[in-house]
Design a protein around this motif. Structure first.
Motif, PDB file in Angstrom:
ATOM      1  N   LYS A  17     125.475  -9.040 -36.435  1.00  0.00           N
ATOM      2  CA  LYS A  17     126.344  -7.869 -36.390  1.00  0.00           C
ATOM      3  C   LYS A  17     127.528  -8.093 -35.461  1.00  0.00           C
ATOM      4  CE  LYS A  17     122.617  -4.596 -37.412  1.00  0.00           C
ATOM      5  NZ  LYS A  17     121.805  -3.456 -36.908  1.00  0.00           N
ATOM      6  N   LYS A  18     127.324  -8.901 -34.447  1.00  0.00           N
ATOM      7  CA  LYS A  18     128.397  -9.189 -33.503  1.00  0.00           C
ATOM      8  C   LYS A  18     129.303 -10.297 -34.015  1.00  0.00           C
ATOM      9  CE  LYS A  18     129.223 -10.739 -28.729  1.00  0.00           C
ATOM     10  NZ  LYS A  18     130.176  -9.652 -28.430  1.00  0.00           N
ATOM     11  N   ASN A  19     128.697 -11.336 -34.588  1.00  0.00           N
ATOM     12  CA  ASN A  19     129.455 -12.485 -35.071  1.00  0.00           C
ATOM     13  C   ASN A  19     128.615 -13.183 -36.130  1.00  0.00           C
ATOM     14  OD1 ASN A  19     130.050 -15.548 -34.991  1.00  0.00           O
ATOM     15  ND2 ASN A  19     131.846 -14.687 -33.977  1.00  0.00           N
ATOM     16  N   TRP A  20     129.170 -13.294 -37.335  1.00  0.00           N
ATOM     17  CA  TRP A  20     128.400 -13.868 -38.436  1.00  0.00           C
ATOM     18  C   TRP A  20     127.950 -15.290 -38.103  1.00  0.00           C
ATOM     19  CZ3 TRP A  20     128.924 -18.122 -41.595  1.00  0.00           C
ATOM     20  CH2 TRP A  20     128.093 -18.156 -42.726  1.00  0.00           C
ATOM     21  N   ALA A  21     128.861 -16.095 -37.563  1.00  0.00           N
ATOM     22  CA  ALA A  21     128.518 -17.483 -37.247  1.00  0.00           C
ATOM     23  C   ALA A  21     127.439 -17.555 -36.175  1.00  0.00           C
ATOM     24  CB  ALA A  21     129.770 -18.245 -36.795  1.00  0.00           C
ATOM     25  N   LEU A  22     127.479 -16.614 -35.223  1.00  0.00           N
ATOM     26  CA  LEU A  22     126.461 -16.592 -34.174  1.00  0.00           C
ATOM     27  C   LEU A  22     125.091 -16.287 -34.768  1.00  0.00           C
ATOM     28  CD1 LEU A  22     125.756 -16.752 -31.176  1.00  0.00           C
ATOM     29  CD2 LEU A  22     126.277 -14.302 -31.009  1.00  0.00           C
ATOM     30  N   GLY A  23     125.039 -15.336 -35.699  1.00  0.00           N
ATOM     31  CA  GLY A  23     123.767 -15.036 -36.355  1.00  0.00           C
ATOM     32  C   GLY A  23     123.218 -16.234 -37.114  1.00  0.00           C
ATOM     33  N   GLN A  24     124.105 -16.955 -37.824  1.00  0.00           N
ATOM     34  CA  GLN A  24     123.667 -18.150 -38.535  1.00  0.00           C
ATOM     35  C   GLN A  24     123.178 -19.218 -37.560  1.00  0.00           C
ATOM     36  OE1 GLN A  24     123.464 -18.513 -41.979  1.00  0.00           O
ATOM     37  NE2 GLN A  24     123.797 -16.319 -41.784  1.00  0.00           N
ATOM     38  N   SER A  25     123.840 -19.321 -36.407  1.00  0.00           N
ATOM     39  CA  SER A  25     123.421 -20.288 -35.402  1.00  0.00           C
ATOM     40  C   SER A  25     122.014 -19.992 -34.899  1.00  0.00           C
ATOM     41  CB  SER A  25     124.418 -20.293 -34.241  1.00  0.00           C
ATOM     42  OG  SER A  25     123.995 -21.159 -33.215  1.00  0.00           O
ATOM     43  N   ILE A  26     121.705 -18.717 -34.691  1.00  0.00           N
ATOM     44  CA  ILE A  26     120.371 -18.349 -34.204  1.00  0.00           C
ATOM     45  C   ILE A  26     119.333 -18.574 -35.296  1.00  0.00           C
ATOM     46  CG2 ILE A  26     118.966 -16.435 -33.349  1.00  0.00           C
ATOM     47  CD1 ILE A  26     121.412 -15.386 -31.939  1.00  0.00           C
ATOM     48  N   GLY A  72     139.815 -19.364 -30.202  1.00  0.00           N
ATOM     49  CA  GLY A  72     139.963 -18.933 -31.587  1.00  0.00           C
ATOM     50  C   GLY A  72     138.947 -19.501 -32.549  1.00  0.00           C
ATOM     51  N   ALA A  73     137.979 -20.264 -32.081  1.00  0.00           N
ATOM     52  CA  ALA A  73     136.976 -20.854 -32.977  1.00  0.00           C
ATOM     53  C   ALA A  73     135.923 -19.811 -33.330  1.00  0.00           C
ATOM     54  CB  ALA A  73     136.319 -22.063 -32.325  1.00  0.00           C
ATOM     55  N   TYR A  74     135.663 -19.636 -34.617  1.00  0.00           N
ATOM     56  CA  TYR A  74     134.694 -18.629 -35.040  1.00  0.00           C
ATOM     57  C   TYR A  74     133.264 -19.082 -34.794  1.00  0.00           C
ATOM     58  CZ  TYR A  74     133.424 -21.374 -39.149  1.00  0.00           C
ATOM     59  OH  TYR A  74     132.958 -22.363 -39.979  1.00  0.00           O
ATOM     60  N   ASP A  75     133.055 -20.414 -34.690  1.00  0.00           N
ATOM     61  CA  ASP A  75     131.704 -20.930 -34.525  1.00  0.00           C
ATOM     62  C   ASP A  75     131.458 -21.468 -33.123  1.00  0.00           C
ATOM     63  OD1 ASP A  75     133.429 -23.032 -34.735  1.00  0.00           O
ATOM     64  OD2 ASP A  75     132.170 -24.237 -36.051  1.00  0.00           O
ATOM     65  N   ASP A  76     132.294 -21.066 -32.165  1.00  0.00           N
ATOM     66  CA  ASP A  76     132.102 -21.511 -30.788  1.00  0.00           C
ATOM     67  C   ASP A  76     132.485 -20.366 -29.856  1.00  0.00           C
ATOM     68  OD1 ASP A  76     131.496 -23.102 -28.640  1.00  0.00           O
ATOM     69  OD2 ASP A  76     133.423 -24.126 -28.595  1.00  0.00           O
ATOM     70  N   SER A  77     131.553 -19.963 -29.019  1.00  0.00           N
ATOM     71  CA  SER A  77     131.790 -18.878 -28.072  1.00  0.00           C
ATOM     72  C   SER A  77     130.866 -19.083 -26.879  1.00  0.00           C
ATOM     73  CB  SER A  77     131.523 -17.517 -28.722  1.00  0.00           C
ATOM     74  OG  SER A  77     130.140 -17.378 -29.043  1.00  0.00           O
ATOM     75  N   ASP A  78     131.024 -18.230 -25.879  1.00  0.00           N
ATOM     76  CA  ASP A  78     130.142 -18.313 -24.720  1.00  0.00           C
ATOM     77  C   ASP A  78     128.680 -18.158 -25.141  1.00  0.00           C
ATOM     78  OD1 ASP A  78     132.375 -18.630 -23.228  1.00  0.00           O
ATOM     79  OD2 ASP A  78     132.411 -16.608 -22.403  1.00  0.00           O
ATOM     80  N   LEU A  79     128.408 -17.201 -26.049  1.00  0.00           N
ATOM     81  CA  LEU A  79     127.034 -16.973 -26.495  1.00  0.00           C
ATOM     82  C   LEU A  79     126.517 -18.160 -27.317  1.00  0.00           C
ATOM     83  CD1 LEU A  79     126.832 -13.195 -27.447  1.00  0.00           C
ATOM     84  CD2 LEU A  79     125.362 -14.427 -25.840  1.00  0.00           C
ATOM     85  N   HIS A  80     127.393 -18.738 -28.165  1.00  0.00           N
ATOM     86  CA  HIS A  80     126.991 -19.921 -28.914  1.00  0.00           C
ATOM     87  C   HIS A  80     126.459 -20.996 -27.966  1.00  0.00           C
ATOM     88  CE1 HIS A  80     129.198 -18.472 -32.530  1.00  0.00           C
ATOM     89  NE2 HIS A  80     128.397 -19.305 -33.168  1.00  0.00           N
ATOM     90  N   ARG A  81     127.218 -21.242 -26.914  1.00  0.00           N
ATOM     91  CA  ARG A  81     126.848 -22.332 -26.014  1.00  0.00           C
ATOM     92  C   ARG A  81     125.641 -21.974 -25.155  1.00  0.00           C
ATOM     93  NH1 ARG A  81     131.888 -26.202 -24.533  1.00  0.00           N
ATOM     94  NH2 ARG A  81     132.962 -26.019 -26.530  1.00  0.00           N
ATOM     95  N   LEU A  82     125.573 -20.734 -24.706  1.00  0.00           N
ATOM     96  CA  LEU A  82     124.441 -20.339 -23.878  1.00  0.00           C
ATOM     97  C   LEU A  82     123.133 -20.421 -24.663  1.00  0.00           C
ATOM     98  CD1 LEU A  82     123.215 -19.135 -21.304  1.00  0.00           C
ATOM     99  CD2 LEU A  82     123.764 -16.865 -22.207  1.00  0.00           C
ATOM    100  N   LEU A  83     123.107 -19.836 -25.869  1.00  0.00           N
ATOM    101  CA  LEU A  83     121.879 -19.836 -26.656  1.00  0.00           C
ATOM    102  C   LEU A  83     121.563 -21.222 -27.205  1.00  0.00           C
ATOM    103  CD1 LEU A  83     122.364 -16.461 -28.560  1.00  0.00           C
ATOM    104  CD2 LEU A  83     120.943 -16.906 -26.564  1.00  0.00           C
ATOM    105  N   GLY A  84     122.595 -22.010 -27.496  1.00  0.00           N
ATOM    106  CA  GLY A  84     122.350 -23.357 -27.996  1.00  0.00           C
ATOM    107  C   GLY A  84     121.924 -24.326 -26.919  1.00  0.00           C
ATOM    108  N   ARG A 120     126.513 -31.735 -23.634  1.00  0.00           N
ATOM    109  CA  ARG A 120     126.402 -30.808 -22.503  1.00  0.00           C
ATOM    110  C   ARG A 120     125.324 -29.752 -22.762  1.00  0.00           C
ATOM    111  NH1 ARG A 120     132.308 -31.021 -22.696  1.00  0.00           N
ATOM    112  NH2 ARG A 120     133.099 -32.213 -20.915  1.00  0.00           N
ATOM    113  N   MET A 121     125.286 -29.241 -24.000  1.00  0.00           N
ATOM    114  CA  MET A 121     124.300 -28.208 -24.316  1.00  0.00           C
ATOM    115  C   MET A 121     122.881 -28.765 -24.283  1.00  0.00           C
ATOM    116  SD  MET A 121     126.485 -26.380 -27.370  1.00  0.00           S
ATOM    117  CE  MET A 121     125.120 -25.391 -27.963  1.00  0.00           C
ATOM    118  N   LEU A 122     122.707 -30.011 -24.700  1.00  0.00           N
ATOM    119  CA  LEU A 122     121.362 -30.592 -24.706  1.00  0.00           C
ATOM    120  C   LEU A 122     120.817 -30.783 -23.298  1.00  0.00           C
ATOM    121  CD1 LEU A 122     121.429 -33.232 -27.599  1.00  0.00           C
ATOM    122  CD2 LEU A 122     119.972 -31.219 -27.406  1.00  0.00           C
ATOM    123  N   GLN A 123     121.695 -30.888 -22.310  1.00  0.00           N
ATOM    124  CA  GLN A 123     121.201 -31.031 -20.940  1.00  0.00           C
ATOM    125  C   GLN A 123     120.448 -29.781 -20.498  1.00  0.00           C
ATOM    126  OE1 GLN A 123     124.047 -32.570 -18.087  1.00  0.00           O
ATOM    127  NE2 GLN A 123     125.147 -33.706 -19.686  1.00  0.00           N
ATOM    128  N   GLY A 124     120.787 -28.639 -21.074  1.00  0.00           N
ATOM    129  CA  GLY A 124     120.050 -27.420 -20.756  1.00  0.00           C
ATOM    130  C   GLY A 124     118.660 -27.380 -21.343  1.00  0.00           C
TER     131      GLY A 124
END
Length: 491
Positions: A309-318, A273-285, A227-231
């Protein structure tokens, strides 16, 4: 006294139960003669004797595989003088070249020799198994080395298939996308993840049917990534996400903040409750990183720092998005490895044949300089027919040693590259100590004497580091010279 009785006594412990008395049988008479200093030792010794008695006279089970037939002698075993050198080269950069020499001359290794090398480096299975003689292959047929080689061979064939698929996609997007979909349907979960990684690096509009098909995959992770790759494809979804991006990530006076937003249904539901999945994770990914940078007007490190600073996993994802973006940028420009960063801007970099070495900066023929993270892995093309591999000059080695004296921290990757590209006959003098030049102290609260002593200690450490690098380099060159001398005598 049976084995079950002895086992029951062992479970209870000799402090709470006595050792069972031997029965009035021939076995019991033998057990009665077994006496030790402690009840525990007596119990164990009698259990061992009872076990041997229980197995005595039993018919051997049928072997799963028949014993090997008479094995032929080794055809062209490795010459004896080369074996000690090969073991010394094992931990150095010239080992792969030495294995190539063995293969080119059709020399073989025995099972014992291969096991010695494999015990030190299990990752060498793919290169060692083909060098075994027929006797060694028969002896090690059931050894984990054989299974490791089969696994490595299967992985190499899969990667070759992916490489051929990439070439087909470059030659004809429509036909390549159709082949990708066919391969997707026949491969397993690991293969589908590899295909998604390939699509993320170079997605085509023709891949949309595959992504829609992947939305029905049994794996939730595969469905999420599809789904994310379609973006990443131009279209209504990408336009919607780009319009939503400034609302979710606000940049004001170089300050980055994240605001709530409604995630489009096309990106699915976030795992609770997933630390490595959030709205921002999916939007930026779900957006190409270059579009994120252009839309927000920010650099990758700044965005990653704010996200962390907001989410460690999100920073690593970026951070990962930034690395993938840089990797694609390098691949599109067909950059080639540069020994010692010696290529000047505006000149095409020389070709180097060696693999497996990280290089930290690249120069492009068009004059584009890129500074890349250490962790980026670049696919290096092999030299074409007629191209002369780049070599390193003694002057470059002297400069490298001088940089260690000045800054310390020798880089193993550069050492490996030098050891391979230098002429083995090169003589490099040990680096002479540089004069100690005390820098002007900045914000130091230490007494002048203590600060000066610390600078002298640091200067001595860097000199010792340079001398250690010199010893390592000259040691490898010495082994290469000896190897080349013996090869010449054998021809």
């Amino acid at each position: 006294m049976t084995l079950k009785e002895l086992a029951a006594t062992a479970l209870r412990g000799t402090a709470r139960a006595d050792v069972p008395p031997p029965p009035h049988t021939p076995l019991g008479e033998a057990l009665a003669r077994v006496q030790a200093e402690t009840p525990e030792a007596t119990l164990l010794a009698r259990a061992a004797l009872s076990g041997l008695h229980a197995r005595a006279g039993a018919v051997m089970e049928r072997a799963e595989t028949p014993p090997p037939a008479t094995l032929p002698p080794a055809g062209k075993p490795l010459p004896a003088p080369l074996w000690p050198l090969l073991r010394q080269l094992l931990n150095g950069p010239a080992f792969e070249s030495a294995l190539h020499d063995l293969s080119a001359r059709e020399w073989t290794l025995s099972a014992a020799q291969v096991l010695q090398l494999y015990a030190s480096h299990p990752t060498l299975a793919a290169g060692l198994w083909p060098l075994l003689d027929e006797r060694g292959k028969a002896v090690l047929n059931a050894h984990p080395l054989h299974k490791a080689w089969e696994k490595a061979e299967a992985q190499a064939q899969w990667e070759a298939r992916l490489d051929a698929l990439r070439e087909a996609r470059e030659a004809d997007a429509g036909a390549g996308a159709a082949q990708t979909l066919e391969l997707w349907k026949e491969t397993d979960a690991d293969g589908r993840r590899d295909l998604l990684d390939m699509l993320k690096q170079d997605i085509l509009p023709e891949d949309l049917p595959l992504l829609q098909h992947a939305e029905k995959d049994r794996s939730a992770e595969v469905r999420r990534r599809a789904r994310m790759l379609q973006g990443h494809l131009p279209g209504p979804l990408q336009d919607e996400l780009l319009a939503l991006l400034p609302q979710a990530v606000q940049v004001q006076q170089n300050k980055i903040s994240f605001k709530p937003f409604d995630l489009p249904e096309a990106l699915g539901k976030v795992k609770t409750g997933a630390y490595d999945d959030s709205d921002l994770h999916r939007l930026l990914g779900a957006l190409p990183f270059e579009l994120i940078r252009k839309t927000l007007g920010v650099q990758g490190p700044a965005l990653a720092t704010a996200a962390q600073k907001k989410n460690w996993a999100l920073g690593q994802s970026i951070h990962q998005l930034a690395r993938e973006y840089t990797r694609r940028l390098v691949a599109k420009r067909d950059l080639i490895r540069i020994p010692l960063n010696s290529c000047t801007v505006g000149k095409a970099p020389p070709v180097h044949p060696y693999r497996g070495i990280r290089i930290f900066s690249y120069s492009h023929p068009l004059g584009l300089n890129l500074k890349l993270p250490d962790s980026i892995g670049i696919r290096i093309r092999q030299p074409q027919a007629g191209e002369v591999p780049a070599t390193t000059t003694p002057e470059q080695v002297v400069e490298w040693l001088k940089s260690i004296q000045e800054k310390g921290q020798r880089d193993p990757a550069t050492l490996d590259l030098l050891a391979q590209s230098l002429d083995p006959a090169t003589e490099i003098a040990m680096p002479e100590p540089l004069p100690l030049v005390l820098p002007r102290p900045q914000g130091s609260h230490h007494p002048p004497a203590a600060w000066q002593e610390n600078q002298q200690h640091l200067h001595a450490e860097r000199q010792a580091e340079a001398e250690a690098a010199w010893r390592s380099l000259t040691g490898i060159l010495r082994l290469r010279r000896e190897w080349a001398r013996i090869l010449e005598e054998m021809t």
